[in-house]
Scaffold this active site. Sequence first.
Site, PDB file in Angstrom:
ATOM      1  N   LEU A  66       0.848  -1.197   0.000  1.00 28.04           N
ATOM      2  CA  LEU A  66       0.000   0.000   0.000  1.00 28.04           C
ATOM      3  C   LEU A  66       0.881   1.244   0.000  1.00 28.04           C
ATOM      4  CD1 LEU A  66      -2.459  -1.401   2.696  1.00 28.04           C
ATOM      5  CD2 LEU A  66      -2.868  -1.236   0.220  1.00 28.04           C
ATOM      6  N   PRO A  67       0.306   2.411  -0.336  1.00 34.02           N
ATOM      7  CA  PRO A  67       1.180   3.581  -0.496  1.00 34.02           C
ATOM      8  C   PRO A  67       1.978   3.981   0.757  1.00 34.02           C
ATOM      9  CG  PRO A  67      -0.921   3.949  -1.601  1.00 34.02           C
ATOM     10  CD  PRO A  67      -1.055   2.652  -0.832  1.00 34.02           C
ATOM     11  N   LYS A 172      15.181   0.258   4.867  1.00 33.86           N
ATOM     12  CA  LYS A 172      14.572   0.697   3.600  1.00 33.86           C
ATOM     13  C   LYS A 172      14.712   2.209   3.416  1.00 33.86           C
ATOM     14  CE  LYS A 172      11.907   1.001  -0.005  1.00 33.86           C
ATOM     15  NZ  LYS A 172      12.451   0.728  -1.329  1.00 33.86           N
ATOM     16  N   LYS A 240       7.707  10.746   0.477  1.00 33.02           N
ATOM     17  CA  LYS A 240       7.303  10.087   1.735  1.00 33.02           C
ATOM     18  C   LYS A 240       8.484   9.340   2.358  1.00 33.02           C
ATOM     19  CE  LYS A 240       6.000   6.179   0.906  1.00 33.02           C
ATOM     20  NZ  LYS A 240       6.229   4.757   0.806  1.00 33.02           N
TER      21      LYS A 240
HETATM   22  P1  NAD Z   1       0.964   2.334  -6.263  1.00 35.54           P
HETATM   23  O1  NAD Z   1       0.298   3.612  -5.909  1.00 35.54           O
HETATM   24  O2  NAD Z   1       1.283   2.033  -7.691  1.00 35.54           O
HETATM   25  O3  NAD Z   1       0.094   1.080  -5.709  1.00 35.54           O
HETATM   26  C1  NAD Z   1      -0.620   1.093  -4.501  1.00 35.54           C
HETATM   27  C2  NAD Z   1      -1.903   0.305  -4.740  1.00 35.54           C
HETATM   28  O4  NAD Z   1      -2.615   0.196  -3.505  1.00 35.54           O
HETATM   29  C3  NAD Z   1      -2.853   0.999  -5.733  1.00 35.54           C
HETATM   30  O5  NAD Z   1      -3.247   0.074  -6.750  1.00 35.54           O
HETATM   31  C4  NAD Z   1      -4.048   1.432  -4.872  1.00 35.54           C
HETATM   32  O6  NAD Z   1      -5.283   1.387  -5.576  1.00 35.54           O
HETATM   33  C5  NAD Z   1      -3.996   0.387  -3.774  1.00 35.54           C
HETATM   34  N1  NAD Z   1      -4.610   0.796  -2.511  1.00 35.54           N
HETATM   35  C6  NAD Z   1      -4.438   1.950  -1.836  1.00 35.54           C
HETATM   36  N2  NAD Z   1      -5.108   1.916  -0.668  1.00 35.54           N
HETATM   37  C7  NAD Z   1      -5.718   0.699  -0.614  1.00 35.54           C
HETATM   38  C8  NAD Z   1      -6.537   0.056   0.345  1.00 35.54           C
HETATM   39  N3  NAD Z   1      -6.878   0.664   1.476  1.00 35.54           N
HETATM   40  N4  NAD Z   1      -6.984  -1.203   0.071  1.00 35.54           N
HETATM   41  C9  NAD Z   1      -6.649  -1.824  -1.092  1.00 35.54           C
HETATM   42  N5  NAD Z   1      -5.861  -1.262  -2.039  1.00 35.54           N
HETATM   43  C10 NAD Z   1      -5.410  -0.013  -1.798  1.00 35.54           C
HETATM   44  O7  NAD Z   1       2.291   2.271  -5.358  1.00 35.54           O
HETATM   45  P2  NAD Z   1       3.558   1.303  -5.561  1.00 35.54           P
HETATM   46  O8  NAD Z   1       4.582   2.012  -6.369  1.00 35.54           O
HETATM   47  O9  NAD Z   1       3.073  -0.045  -5.948  1.00 35.54           O
HETATM   48  O10 NAD Z   1       4.098   1.277  -4.063  1.00 35.54           O
HETATM   49  C11 NAD Z   1       3.546   0.474  -3.017  1.00 35.54           C
HETATM   50  C12 NAD Z   1       4.497   0.536  -1.826  1.00 35.54           C
HETATM   51  O11 NAD Z   1       5.766  -0.016  -2.217  1.00 35.54           O
HETATM   52  C13 NAD Z   1       4.779   1.983  -1.342  1.00 35.54           C
HETATM   53  O12 NAD Z   1       4.930   1.985   0.048  1.00 35.54           O
HETATM   54  C14 NAD Z   1       6.087   2.317  -2.034  1.00 35.54           C
HETATM   55  O13 NAD Z   1       6.819   3.316  -1.360  1.00 35.54           O
HETATM   56  C15 NAD Z   1       6.796   0.956  -2.012  1.00 35.54           C
HETATM   57  N6  NAD Z   1       7.806   0.730  -3.048  1.00 35.54           N
HETATM   58  C16 NAD Z   1       7.617   1.158  -4.336  1.00 35.54           C
HETATM   59  C17 NAD Z   1       8.608   0.911  -5.294  1.00 35.54           C
HETATM   60  C18 NAD Z   1       8.456   1.340  -6.747  1.00 35.54           C
HETATM   61  O14 NAD Z   1       9.469   1.333  -7.478  1.00 35.54           O
HETATM   62  N7  NAD Z   1       7.258   1.702  -7.201  1.00 35.54           N
HETATM   63  C19 NAD Z   1       9.771   0.212  -4.938  1.00 35.54           C
HETATM   64  C20 NAD Z   1       9.913  -0.233  -3.622  1.00 35.54           C
HETATM   65  C21 NAD Z   1       8.935   0.032  -2.683  1.00 35.54           C
END
Ligand code: NAD
Length: 301
Positions: A66-67, A172, A240
């Site tokens: 999740l975000p 992280k 964040k």
């Molecule tokens: P994203 O915004 O693409 O995906 C998040 C998903 O969660 C979305 O599809 C959204 O609809 C869903 N969501 C939000 N609230 C929800 C809820 N209450 N119930 C169900 N679904 C819900 O973000 P991301 O890039 O996939 O990142 C996710 C996590 O991983 C974050 O914490 C981010 O910092 C971390 N992360 C991201 C990356 C990257 O390269 N994108 C790499 C490492 C870590």
Amino acid sequence: MAVKVGFIGVGNMGNPMAGNILKQSFPMTVFDLNPKAMENLVQAGAAKAGSAGEVVDNSEIVLTSLPASPDVEATYLNAGGLVDRAKPGTILIDLSSVLPSTPRKIEPRAKARGVHFLEAPVSGGVSGARAATLAIMVGGDAEPLERARPVLRAIGPNIFHVGPVGAGNIAKAINNMMACVNSLAMMEGLAVGVKAGLDPMTVYEVVKASSGGSKALERIPRALIPRDFEPGFKVALMNKDLDTFTAIAKELHVPISFANVAQRYQQMALAAGLGEQDTSVVMTLIEQLAVTKVPQGKAGA
Ligand code: NAD
């Protein structure tokens, strides 16, 4: 019988991670607030749930991606949330990057119900998530980690047991601060090179073979030359993570400087309305300041 896995939050990272767990033949139930995000996984054999609660009802191990902290805390700790609803013995694993205080709030509430909780933030980006090569930074107890290891192994080979809950998200945040600083240093260096008339691919190749090289350089052929700023990793999420890093450093009275400079650029990108674009988009702001532009070419040129 393979363990039943649930996956909540199948966005840029969660979607390919869930896909790789499915490929290892774990029966899977998925949920995302955005129904479109689940489509490819359902086609690949996952069951679609109508809520996070339905996922936990049908799973022995539940993963969330999740975000940010508020989303994770609401999903786990609200009345009727994952912690309340999980059967004793269930293993809940949060893969999101959050404040260390978030897993530290969740774990005792889970333990009080006989439910296991691990934090397991990941690194390697969307390309690492697709290739199942992520680094996974686990905080929490060793026993549930051993039980969950085959599932985590499906998303990445480098599983680090960093310490108790909170430790994984500290590792992280350190990583993301360093990745962001490396990227900004690369972009400023590239702006100077381009304005001086150097070919950006020459800068890439020379630095890659030299002492200034880092993974940030790969943004040059992947994003900067093709000018592809689709996420990837959103500016808002990097901002964040820098908030998390600076909060940890402040609490420990460690003076830090580079994170603050790097965050200034993320703030500028947020102010320019670029928060949902990939962090590589910061190059366009540096170009404006430097009155220069990386010449456009094909992806992977
Ligand atoms: P994203 O915004 O693409 O995906 C998040 C998903 O969660 C979305 O599809 C959204 O609809 C869903 N969501 C939000 N609230 C929800 C809820 N209450 N119930 C169900 N679904 C819900 O973000 P991301 O890039 O996939 O990142 C996710 C996590 O991983 C974050 O914490 C981010 O910092 C971390 N992360 C991201 C990356 C990257 O390269 N994108 C790499 C490492 C870590």
